[in-house]
Design an enzyme around this catalytic site. Structure first.
Site, PDB file in Angstrom:
ATOM      1  N   HIS A 203       0.830  -1.204   0.000  1.00 20.12           N
ATOM      2  CA  HIS A 203       0.000   0.000   0.000  1.00 20.12           C
ATOM      3  C   HIS A 203       0.869   1.260   0.000  1.00 20.12           C
ATOM      4  O   HIS A 203       2.005   1.247   0.457  1.00 20.12           O
ATOM      5  CB  HIS A 203      -0.931  -0.008   1.205  1.00 20.12           C
ATOM      6  CG  HIS A 203      -2.046  -0.995   1.073  1.00 20.12           C
ATOM      7  ND1 HIS A 203      -3.088  -1.050   1.966  1.00 20.12           N
ATOM      8  CD2 HIS A 203      -2.303  -1.955   0.144  1.00 20.12           C
ATOM      9  CE1 HIS A 203      -3.934  -1.998   1.594  1.00 20.12           C
ATOM     10  NE2 HIS A 203      -3.466  -2.568   0.491  1.00 20.12           N
TER      11      HIS A 203
ATOM     12  N   GLU B  95       0.700   3.966   1.761  1.00 15.29           N
ATOM     13  CA  GLU B  95       1.107   4.410   3.097  1.00 15.29           C
ATOM     14  C   GLU B  95       2.305   3.598   3.590  1.00 15.29           C
ATOM     15  O   GLU B  95       3.238   4.140   4.179  1.00 15.29           O
ATOM     16  CB  GLU B  95      -0.047   4.241   4.102  1.00 15.29           C
ATOM     17  CG  GLU B  95      -1.336   4.922   3.688  1.00 15.29           C
ATOM     18  CD  GLU B  95      -2.278   4.014   2.903  1.00 15.29           C
ATOM     19  OE1 GLU B  95      -3.490   4.123   3.120  1.00 15.29           O
ATOM     20  OE2 GLU B  95      -1.811   3.201   2.070  1.00 15.29           O
TER      21      GLU B  95
ATOM     22  N   CYS C 176      -6.116   1.415   5.356  1.00 18.58           N
ATOM     23  CA  CYS C 176      -6.710   0.171   5.843  1.00 18.58           C
ATOM     24  C   CYS C 176      -6.203  -0.113   7.258  1.00 18.58           C
ATOM     25  O   CYS C 176      -5.332   0.589   7.774  1.00 18.58           O
ATOM     26  CB  CYS C 176      -6.349  -0.983   4.909  1.00 18.58           C
ATOM     27  SG  CYS C 176      -4.625  -1.516   5.012  1.00 18.58           S
TER      28      CYS C 176
ATOM     29  N   CYS D 270      -2.370  -0.786   7.418  1.00 15.47           N
ATOM     30  CA  CYS D 270      -1.628   0.476   7.350  1.00 15.47           C
ATOM     31  C   CYS D 270      -1.813   1.287   8.630  1.00 15.47           C
ATOM     32  O   CYS D 270      -0.881   1.945   9.094  1.00 15.47           O
ATOM     33  CB  CYS D 270      -2.062   1.286   6.142  1.00 15.47           C
ATOM     34  SG  CYS D 270      -1.540   0.562   4.569  1.00 15.47           S
TER      35      CYS D 270
END
Length: 145
Positions: free
Chosen positions: A68, A70, A96, A99
């Protein structure tokens, strides 16, 4: 937020392009976009297992080759020895829950995001950790959660 969307254009994910930037004292410390790790084939080249299996958004993250945005922003800061403690994260989507755990432990204190994400657990964790969430909506401006 415009810079965050520009970073998202580097995404190699065929399902969703996400960008993230980490900022402190009005300086960009790190950027990240979603895609496969360095040296690994990207989904845009070999296809998406999650798409093939019809996995809904926000579920079974372990079936994805990608990292991801992040996560990539946090990893890039660490890789280059840049402290992100007390920084602010700008992200095209609400992070999410995976993260969220990384963001909390990295010491990030505030998150600006544009669109939601199908993972309600992350918002609960951010609230419990005292991390300020601010949704940025093009038509409405900023809205604190």
């Amino acid at each position: 937020m415009d810079i965050t969307f520009l970073v998202a254009k580097r995404s190699t994910c065929i399902r969703r392009a996400v960008g993230a930037i980490i900022v402190k004292d009005k300086r960009i410390l790190s950027t990240g976009y979603n895609g496969a790790p360095t040296g690994i084939k990207h989904c845009c080249d070999i296809g998406c297992l999650r798409e093939e299996l019809n996995v809904p958004s926000g579920e079974k993250h372990e079936l994805c080759r990608g990292i991801h945005a992040e996560q990539n922003a946090i990893i890039q800061a660490a890789y280059h020895g840049v402290s992100i403690k007390d920084a602010t994260l700008f992200c095209t989507n609400m992070p999410c829950s995976i993260c969220a755990k990384m963001i909390i432990n990295a010491g990030i204190k505030k998150i600006y995001y544009h669109s939601g994400y199908a993972d309600a657990m992350s918002e609960d964790m951010f609230t419990e950790a005292g991390i300020e969430l601010i949704q940025f909506n093009d038509s409405q401006g900023l809205r604190k959660k």
